[in-house]
Each structure stands twice: as structure tokens, then as C-alpha cells.
Design a protein around this motif. Structure first.
Motif, short mmCIF file in Angstrom:
data_model
loop_
_atom_site.label_atom_id
_atom_site.label_comp_id
_atom_site.label_asym_id
_atom_site.label_seq_id
_atom_site.Cartn_x
_atom_site.Cartn_y
_atom_site.Cartn_z
N THR A 1 102.69 -77.51 -21.42
CA THR A 1 103.34 -76.61 -22.37
C THR A 1 103.67 -75.29 -21.71
O THR A 1 102.85 -74.74 -20.96
N ASP B 1 107.15 -69.81 -24.37
CA ASP B 1 107.78 -70.09 -25.67
C ASP B 1 107.18 -71.28 -26.41
O ASP B 1 107.67 -71.66 -27.47
N THR C 1 107.19 -74.44 -25.62
CA THR C 1 107.91 -75.69 -25.44
C THR C 1 107.08 -76.69 -24.65
O THR C 1 106.49 -76.34 -23.63
#
Length: 70
Positions: A50, A54, A56
Motif C-alpha cells: 500500500t 494516498d 492506494t
């Protein structure tokens, strides 16, 4: 060539290939290794990587997974 190009280092994500126990797949990542969190899965769970910038998920799959500066 600028100094930035000369001294720049890349971040590479290494993941196992589904078809081989010895082959590793490589994927270049845009951020530094410290900007990613690797979460190992249990025996039957998927590993995730991850982005801490952000949130993501950049990888979810078989492990083990390794992020290195190259």
C-alpha cells in the motif's frame, strides 16, 4: 544528463511469479521504499503493498513480496 538523473535511484517491487518458485517479477514504483507498507498474508492470505501517500493498494497477491531501492 542532469545530476538528478545521475544520482536518482529507483524503487522496485519484487513479487513471485505464479508459474515458478524461483522466478521473480519486477515492477518499478514511483515513490521511495519508505513510502510503501508491505502487509504479509497468512498461509492462505494475499500479500498487499500500500502507498502511504494516498492509501492506494499497488499490489495484492501471492508472496513473499520485497521492495528495494535499485
Amino acid at each position: 544528463m542532469s545530476q538528478t538523473d545521475f544520482f536518482s535511484e529507483r524503487t522496485t517491487l519484487y513479487t513471485p511469479a505464479w508459474y515458478s518458485d524461483k522466478t521473480r517479477e519486477e515492477r518499478e514504483l514511483p515513490l521511495s521504499p519508505a513510502d510503501y507498507k508491505v502487509s504479509p498474508g497468512d498461509v492462505d492470505d494475499r500479500w498487499t503493498v500500500t502507498s502511504l501517500k494516498d492509501g492506494t493498494v499497488v499490489y495484492s497477491g501471492i508472496g513473499p513480496v520485497e521492495i528495494r531501492r535499485t
